[in-house]
Design a protein around this motif. Structure first.
Motif, PDB file in Angstrom:
ATOM      1  N   LEU A  78       0.811  -1.215   0.000  1.00  5.57           N
ATOM      2  CA  LEU A  78       0.000   0.000   0.000  1.00  5.57           C
ATOM      3  C   LEU A  78       0.844   1.266   0.000  1.00  5.57           C
ATOM      4  CD1 LEU A  78      -2.709  -1.114   2.586  1.00  5.57           C
ATOM      5  CD2 LEU A  78      -3.035  -0.827   0.123  1.00  5.57           C
ATOM      6  N   ILE A  79       2.045   1.183   0.542  1.00  5.56           N
ATOM      7  CA  ILE A  79       2.909   2.364   0.577  1.00  5.56           C
ATOM      8  C   ILE A  79       3.951   2.328  -0.548  1.00  5.56           C
ATOM      9  CG2 ILE A  79       2.567   2.738   3.047  1.00  5.56           C
ATOM     10  CD1 ILE A  79       5.282   1.473   3.566  1.00  5.56           C
ATOM     11  N   HIS A  80       3.853   1.305  -1.385  1.00  2.00           N
ATOM     12  CA  HIS A  80       4.701   1.181  -2.574  1.00  2.00           C
ATOM     13  C   HIS A  80       6.186   1.051  -2.234  1.00  2.00           C
ATOM     14  CE1 HIS A  80       1.338   3.369  -5.049  1.00  2.00           C
ATOM     15  NE2 HIS A  80       0.980   2.153  -4.644  1.00  2.00           N
ATOM     16  N   VAL A  81       6.477   0.239  -1.212  1.00  2.00           N
ATOM     17  CA  VAL A  81       7.856  -0.090  -0.864  1.00  2.00           C
ATOM     18  C   VAL A  81       8.046  -1.585  -1.097  1.00  2.00           C
ATOM     19  CG1 VAL A  81       9.586  -0.197   0.980  1.00  2.00           C
ATOM     20  CG2 VAL A  81       8.039   1.758   0.830  1.00  2.00           C
ATOM     21  N   PRO A  82       9.030  -1.995  -1.902  1.00  2.00           N
ATOM     22  CA  PRO A  82       9.201  -3.426  -2.205  1.00  2.00           C
ATOM     23  C   PRO A  82       9.602  -4.226  -0.968  1.00  2.00           C
ATOM     24  CG  PRO A  82      11.008  -2.131  -3.137  1.00  2.00           C
ATOM     25  CD  PRO A  82       9.992  -1.150  -2.630  1.00  2.00           C
ATOM     26  N   ASP A  83       9.162  -5.480  -0.941  1.00  2.00           N
ATOM     27  CA  ASP A  83       9.426  -6.323   0.220  1.00  2.00           C
ATOM     28  C   ASP A  83      10.913  -6.548   0.451  1.00  2.00           C
ATOM     29  OD1 ASP A  83       6.807  -6.961   1.318  1.00  2.00           O
ATOM     30  OD2 ASP A  83       6.428  -8.058  -0.541  1.00  2.00           O
ATOM     31  N   ASP A  84      11.726  -6.572  -0.611  1.00  2.00           N
ATOM     32  CA  ASP A  84      13.159  -6.775  -0.382  1.00  2.00           C
ATOM     33  C   ASP A  84      13.781  -5.570   0.318  1.00  2.00           C
ATOM     34  OD1 ASP A  84      12.834  -5.224  -2.702  1.00  2.00           O
ATOM     35  OD2 ASP A  84      14.721  -5.925  -3.565  1.00  2.00           O
ATOM     36  N   HIS A  85      13.290  -4.358   0.050  1.00  2.00           N
ATOM     37  CA  HIS A  85      13.783  -3.179   0.776  1.00  2.00           C
ATOM     38  C   HIS A  85      13.371  -3.260   2.252  1.00  2.00           C
ATOM     39  CE1 HIS A  85      14.671  -0.051  -2.610  1.00  2.00           C
ATOM     40  NE2 HIS A  85      15.243  -1.222  -2.823  1.00  2.00           N
ATOM     41  N   ILE A  86      12.171  -3.758   2.500  1.00  2.00           N
ATOM     42  CA  ILE A  86      11.707  -3.897   3.881  1.00  2.00           C
ATOM     43  C   ILE A  86      12.540  -4.945   4.610  1.00  2.00           C
ATOM     44  CG2 ILE A  86       9.748  -4.511   5.342  1.00  2.00           C
ATOM     45  CD1 ILE A  86       7.936  -3.456   3.065  1.00  2.00           C
ATOM     46  N   ASP A  87      12.853  -6.057   3.944  1.00  2.00           N
ATOM     47  CA  ASP A  87      13.731  -7.070   4.533  1.00  2.00           C
ATOM     48  C   ASP A  87      15.079  -6.473   4.892  1.00  2.00           C
ATOM     49  OD1 ASP A  87      11.901  -9.125   4.344  1.00  2.00           O
ATOM     50  OD2 ASP A  87      12.704  -9.922   2.466  1.00  2.00           O
ATOM     51  N   GLN A  88      15.661  -5.723   3.959  1.00  2.00           N
ATOM     52  CA  GLN A  88      16.982  -5.145   4.183  1.00  2.00           C
ATOM     53  C   GLN A  88      16.955  -4.155   5.343  1.00  2.00           C
ATOM     54  OE1 GLN A  88      18.085  -3.570   0.313  1.00  2.00           O
ATOM     55  NE2 GLN A  88      17.679  -5.560  -0.633  1.00  2.00           N
ATOM     56  N   TYR A  89      15.900  -3.360   5.416  1.00  2.00           N
ATOM     57  CA  TYR A  89      15.762  -2.416   6.524  1.00  2.00           C
ATOM     58  C   TYR A  89      15.670  -3.174   7.854  1.00  2.00           C
ATOM     59  CZ  TYR A  89      13.632   1.229   9.483  1.00  2.00           C
ATOM     60  OH  TYR A  89      13.355   2.107  10.496  1.00  2.00           O
ATOM     61  N   SER A  90      14.821  -4.198   7.906  1.00  2.00           N
ATOM     62  CA  SER A  90      14.625  -4.943   9.154  1.00  2.00           C
ATOM     63  C   SER A  90      15.898  -5.667   9.575  1.00  2.00           C
ATOM     64  CB  SER A  90      13.481  -5.950   8.986  1.00  2.00           C
ATOM     65  OG  SER A  90      12.254  -5.295   8.762  1.00  2.00           O
ATOM     66  N   ASP A  91      16.602  -6.264   8.614  1.00  2.00           N
ATOM     67  CA  ASP A  91      17.838  -6.961   8.945  1.00  2.00           C
ATOM     68  C   ASP A  91      18.892  -5.986   9.468  1.00  2.00           C
ATOM     69  OD1 ASP A  91      16.668  -9.301   8.137  1.00  2.00           O
ATOM     70  OD2 ASP A  91      17.652  -9.360   6.174  1.00  2.00           O
ATOM     71  N   ALA A  92      18.987  -4.817   8.832  1.00  2.00           N
ATOM     72  CA  ALA A  92      19.954  -3.818   9.284  1.00  2.00           C
ATOM     73  C   ALA A  92      19.578  -3.284  10.665  1.00  2.00           C
ATOM     74  CB  ALA A  92      20.048  -2.683   8.275  1.00  2.00           C
ATOM     75  N   LEU A  93      18.281  -3.177  10.943  1.00  2.00           N
ATOM     76  CA  LEU A  93      17.825  -2.715  12.255  1.00  2.00           C
ATOM     77  C   LEU A  93      18.242  -3.714  13.335  1.00  2.00           C
ATOM     78  CD1 LEU A  93      15.946  -0.241  13.160  1.00  2.00           C
ATOM     79  CD2 LEU A  93      14.191  -1.996  13.444  1.00  2.00           C
ATOM     80  N   SER A  94      18.037  -5.001  13.070  1.00  2.00           N
ATOM     81  CA  SER A  94      18.438  -6.036  14.032  1.00  2.00           C
ATOM     82  C   SER A  94      19.948  -6.029  14.238  1.00  2.00           C
ATOM     83  CB  SER A  94      17.973  -7.414  13.548  1.00  2.00           C
ATOM     84  OG  SER A  94      16.565  -7.501  13.506  1.00  2.00           O
ATOM     85  N   ALA A  95      20.693  -5.847  13.135  1.00  2.00           N
ATOM     86  CA  ALA A  95      22.153  -5.783  13.249  1.00  2.00           C
ATOM     87  C   ALA A  95      22.582  -4.585  14.082  1.00  2.00           C
ATOM     88  CB  ALA A  95      22.779  -5.726  11.861  1.00  2.00           C
ATOM     89  N   MET A  96      21.872  -3.462  13.930  1.00  2.00           N
ATOM     90  CA  MET A  96      22.190  -2.256  14.692  1.00  2.00           C
ATOM     91  C   MET A  96      21.970  -2.495  16.185  1.00  2.00           C
ATOM     92  SD  MET A  96      20.570   1.548  14.030  1.00  2.00           S
ATOM     93  CE  MET A  96      21.342   1.767  12.425  1.00  2.00           C
ATOM     94  N   ILE A  97      20.900  -3.176  16.530  1.00  2.00           N
ATOM     95  CA  ILE A  97      20.623  -3.503  17.933  1.00  2.00           C
ATOM     96  C   ILE A  97      21.755  -4.330  18.519  1.00  2.00           C
ATOM     97  CG2 ILE A  97      19.110  -4.867  19.437  1.00  2.00           C
ATOM     98  CD1 ILE A  97      16.757  -3.935  17.664  1.00  2.00           C
ATOM     99  N   THR A  98      22.225  -5.311  17.745  1.00  2.00           N
ATOM    100  CA  THR A  98      23.322  -6.165  18.203  1.00  2.00           C
ATOM    101  C   THR A  98      24.626  -5.387  18.313  1.00  2.00           C
ATOM    102  OG1 THR A  98      22.295  -8.120  17.204  1.00  2.00           O
ATOM    103  CG2 THR A  98      24.645  -8.248  17.693  1.00  2.00           C
ATOM    104  N   GLN A  99      24.956  -4.620  17.286  1.00  2.00           N
ATOM    105  CA  GLN A  99      26.216  -3.874  17.265  1.00  2.00           C
ATOM    106  C   GLN A  99      26.303  -2.848  18.380  1.00  2.00           C
ATOM    107  OE1 GLN A  99      26.121  -2.342  13.283  1.00  2.00           O
ATOM    108  NE2 GLN A  99      26.551  -4.340  12.346  1.00  2.00           N
ATOM    109  N   GLU A 100      25.161  -2.224  18.694  1.00  2.00           N
ATOM    110  CA  GLU A 100      25.152  -1.195  19.739  1.00  2.00           C
ATOM    111  C   GLU A 100      24.991  -1.781  21.136  1.00  2.00           C
ATOM    112  OE1 GLU A 100      25.663   2.071  19.261  1.00  2.00           O
ATOM    113  OE2 GLU A 100      25.942   1.759  17.110  1.00  2.00           O
TER     114      GLU A 100
END
Length: 353
Positions: free
Chosen positions: A161-183
Motif C-alpha cells: 500500500l505504501i509502494h515499498v518493495p518487500d526486499d527493501h523492507i527485509d533489508q531495513y529490518s535486517d539492518a535494524l536487528s544488526a544495529m541492535i546487536t552492534q550497539e
C-alpha cells in the motif's frame, strides 16, 4: 502472522523478556527462534512489598511522561491520568516480572528521497533505539526486574500500500536487528511478518492477516466520520502517502483520491497488526509512535525531537545542531543547513557546519 487460536505464551514473549532478538525468517507459523539461556543466570528478584506497587508503577509512568507523543498537548498529564497503563504495569510489578512493552513501528524508510537518506536505517534509527534501550535502563534503576521492548516492525503488513518493495523492507529490518546487536542494546528485540505463517509469499500473508483481523472499510469510514482520533490518523496517513508517492502520472486531485483510499487500507492493516500483536502478547504495555490522547489504550512515545508530532526517523533525516541537539527534518531541508556525514560507508545524518 499466526492463525486464529495460536497460543499467546509465544516464544516471541521469551525473546522480549530475555533481551534477545527474535530473528525473523526462521520460524514455523507460530514459533520464533530465540537465543538459548545463558548459564549462571542471576536469581530472579523478589516481588516488591504489595504496598509499594502503586508507587513503583507511578514512578515508571512518570519516566515515560516527558516523552509522551500527545494528540492533546494542552493537557498537563500526570501518572494518575493513565489508569489502564498503571494497571498494566501493576500486573508485572506485583509479581516481580520484567515489564514487556510492545511497539509497532520501524517499518521501512519512506520511498521519497527528499525526506530520507536511503532505504536503510541511519542515525535516526540508531538514536531512537538507543533512547528506547536507555529508557529500559532507567526503569531498571527504579524496578530491579527491569523492562524490555519488543519492536514489532510493521513494514511488510502494508508494504504494497505504501509502494515499498518487500526486499527493501527485509533489508531495513535486517539492518535494524544488526544495529541492535552492534550497539549492545540488550533490552530490545524485534518481530516482523517473516516470523509467522511460515514460508508463504508476503502477498498471501497480508491477505490472511487482513481477512482475519482488519476492520471493514465501512466500519472504518464510520469511525472517520464520528471519532476525532481516527479522523486525525486518517488525515495524517493520507498526507504521508501523498508526500511519499513517486512516479504518479495523474493529476494532483487524482493522487489525493488514490492516497485517501490507500489510507483506509493502511489503517485497516495497522489495526490488524495491532490486534495480532495483542493476541500474541496480551500481557504487555502497548506503546505507539502515533500521537495519543490521555486515557486511551495506547501510550504515544516520542523517539526524537521534531517540530511535527507525526514525524518519525523513517520519514526524515537527522540534523545534529551546534548545541548538541539531534533533530528530525526532511532530508532536503537538513541538506540546506548542514553537511552530510557517513557512518560505516553509507549516509548517516547531517551536521551543521
Amino acid at each position: 502472522m499466526p492463525p486464529a487460536g495460536v497460543a499467546t505464551d509465544s516464544p516471541t514473549d521469551t525473546a522480549a523478556q530475555s533481551g534477545t532478538t527474535a530473528h525473523p525468517g526462521t520460524t514455523c507459523p507460530d514459533t520464533a527462534r530465540t537465543a538459548p539461556a545463558r548459564p549462571g543466570t542471576a536469581r530472579r528478584p523478589a516481588a516488591p512489598d504489595p504496598r509499594s506497587v502503586p508507587r513503583i508503577c507511578a514512578a515508571i509512568l512518570e519516566l515515560l511522561l516527558p516523552h509522551r507523543r500527545a494528540s492533546d498537548p494542552e493537557v498537563n498529564a500526570t501518572a494518575a491520568d493513565f489508569p489502564l497503563q498503571l494497571e498494566q504495569l501493576a500486573d508485572f510489578v506485583a509479581v516481580g516480572d520484567p515489564i514487556v512493552f510492545t511497539l509497532p513501528g520501524f517499518p521501512c524508510k519512506s520511498p521519497n528521497l527528499a525526506k530520507v537518506l536511503g532505504h536503510l536505517p541511519d542515525e535516526g534509527e540508531r538514536l531512537s533505539l538507543t533512547f528506547l534501550d536507555g529508557l529500559c535502563e532507567r526503569i531498571g534503576a527504579l524496578y530491579e526486574p527491569g523492562a524490555r521492548i519488543l519492536i514489532c516492525s510493521d513494514g511488510h503488513i502494508f508494504g504494497d500500500l505504501i509502494h515499498v518493495p518487500d526486499d527493501h523492507i527485509d533489508q531495513y529490518s535486517d539492518a535494524l536487528s544488526a544495529m541492535i546487536t552492534q550497539e549492545g542494546l540488550g533490552h530490545l528485540a524485534t518481530f516482523d511478518l517473516r516470523a509467522v505463517l511460515g514460508d508463504l509469499p508476503f502477498d498471501e500473508k497480508r491477505a490472511r492477516v487482513h481477512a482475519q483481523y482488519a476492520p471493514s472499510k465501512e466500519e472504518l469510514r464510520e469511525q472517520v466520520l464520528t471519532d476525532e482520533e481516527t479522523l486525525r490518523l486518517y488525515r495524517g496517513i493520507t498526507r504521508f502517502l501523498t508526500e511519499d508517492t513517486a512516479g504518479f502520472t495523474g493529476t494532483r486531485s487524482a493522487l489525493q483520491r488514490d492516497c485517501r483510499q490507500r489510507a483506509y487500507g493502511v489503517i485497516q492493516r495497522s489495526r490488524a497488526w495491532g490486534d495480532l500483536i495483542a493476541e500474541q502478547h496480551p500481557r504487555s504495555f502497548r506503546l505507539s509512535i502515533h500521537p495519543q490522547r490521555v486515557g486511551v489504550a495506547k501510550f504515544g512515545i516520542r523517539l526524537l525531537e521534531a517540530a511535527d508530532a507525526w514525524m518519525t526517523p523513517w520519514h526524515s533525516a537527522v540534523l545534529h545542531r551546534p548545541d548538541g541537539r539531534w533533530e528530525l527534518l526532511r532530508s532536503a531541508e537538513a541538506r540546506e543547513i548542514g553537511r552530510l556525514v557517513e557512518r560505516d560507508g553509507r549516509p548517516s545524518h547531517y551536521e551543521t557546519v
